[in-house]
Design a protein around this motif. Structure first.
Motif, PDB file in Angstrom:
ATOM      1  N   THR A 159      31.314  32.010  33.211  1.00 39.90           N
ATOM      2  CA  THR A 159      31.304  33.291  33.193  1.00 39.90           C
ATOM      3  C   THR A 159      30.681  33.950  32.201  1.00 39.90           C
ATOM      4  N   GLU A 243      29.456  36.797  36.881  1.00 40.08           N
ATOM      5  CA  GLU A 243      30.921  37.381  37.280  1.00 40.08           C
ATOM      6  C   GLU A 243      31.576  36.130  37.616  1.00 40.08           C
ATOM      7  N   ARG A 245      32.745  33.978  40.378  1.00 42.26           N
ATOM      8  CA  ARG A 245      32.468  33.850  41.686  1.00 42.26           C
ATOM      9  C   ARG A 245      33.173  33.047  42.652  1.00 42.26           C
TER      10      ARG A 245
END
Length: 338
Positions: A159, A243, A245
């Motif tokens: 991330t 982000e 996910r």
């Protein structure tokens, strides 16, 4: 090294350790390794060799046969089957190629030759960890017969990589139009005048790399498209790895559901303490949100640890043996269900 016969081979772009067994009742476990960027499997030669030897002596070795396989990412080797390609591979293409390779793996010899492996454990380093999570997600969504039992994520960049110290720096450079191709052209012009032996010496002198790692780096710098591939993929990582996910198929649940039809793979994350490719605050946020709490004995959530030994993000340069010892213990835990 055990005296067991083996069809082990190490080439420039592929490393495989596969002992030959004639026991049809044995369990065959594939350890599939995915590199970081730059994606040359030769950087991991010592790590994979050490892990193989440790597993040969493991208490879980009999009647289990461990096979190890790893290969370079696409675009980094001059002699790969698509070497005539004139443009670098994207992160999405790397994921698809790794998926195809994993799905093609079969027991190579003995009475069960050509059959799928009984157990698959995938190890990913750096962006290889991101690829690992994508493989699990896609295999589960497709209801594939390939079932990954566990994933071991070493110094994972899964991330917000652009928020890391190195990510902040390189993201600035990527604002320059066509930076990856331009920078690779300049770099290739500079290294082209030096023989590989001289370049190896310079790499070792400047970086203090061991001789074997310096040799791999010199080959990478002299390759037809390696620098461009590494930079192109790095930009893709900055744009893609943002982000969190993934859903429950990856992160698990606090308490196992009794009617769950397919076991969630066990995930083990091993982060660096001060990793220049992973921001401490994004790492800590991921651990807080997704990691297993110490007393969650029935949880399928990932185990997440932070290194306390000062090991660098590129562990394969100087710390292959110590990380191999840790991975061996984690694999034994997976095999025993601990």
């Amino acid at each position: 090294m055990s005296s067991m016969k083996s069809d082990t081979w190490n080439s420039i772009s592929e490393i495989s350790y596969r002992p030959i067994a004639d026991d049809p009742s044995a369990t065959y476990t594939l350890i599939y390794f995915i590199t970081g960027n730059p994606g040359l499997i030769a950087y991991y030669d010592t790590f994979l060799a050490t892990l193989y030897n440790l597993l040969l002596g493991s208490k879980h070795n009999s009647p289990n046969h461990f096979h190890i396989h790893g290969q370079s990412l696409a675009g980094f080797e001059d002699w790969e089957k698509h070497s005539s390609r004139s443009s670098p591979y994207s992160l999405e293409e790397q994921i698809n190629i790794s998926l195809q390779s994993l799905q093609a793996q079969r027991i190579p010899s003995g009475p069960r030759q050509g059959q799928p492996y009984d157990i698959i454990i995938v190890i990913g380093h750096s962006v290889g960890s991101y690829i690992l999570l994508e493989l699990i997600t896609r295999l589960r969504k497709s209801l594939s017969i390939i079932d990954i039992r566990a994933g071991i994520l070493l110094f994972p960049t899964v991330t917000h990589i652009a928020q890391s110290p190195s990510g902040v720096k390189i993201s600035t450079l990527f604002r320059i139009p066509d930076f990856a191709k331009r920078a690779s052209s300049v770099a290739k012009a500079l290294v082209s005048v030096a023989p590989r032996s001289v370049l190896k010496w310079l790499v070792g002198f400047v970086t203090r790399m061991p001789s074997d790692a310096a040799d791999v780096t010199a080959r990478f710098l002299k390759s037809r498209m390696g620098i461009w591939q590494a930079l192109h993929m790095a930009k893709d990582e900055m744009d893609t790895i943002t982000e969190d996910r993934w859903d429950q198929d990856i992160w698990g649940i606090e308490h196992e559901e009794l009617d769950q039809k397919r076991q969630i793979p066990r995930l083990i994350f091993y982060f660096g303490e001060n990793d220049h490719w992973v921001a401490n605050h994004t790492r800590d946020a991921l651990i807080a949100a997704r990691g297993r709490i110490e007393d969650e004995t029935s949880s399928s959530k990932p185990t997440m640890m932070i290194d306390e030994n000062g090991i660098d993000h590129g562990f394969c340069i100087r710390h292959s043996e110590s990380i191999a010892e840790k991975v061996k213990v984690w694999i034994e835990g997976v095999m025993s269900g601990d």
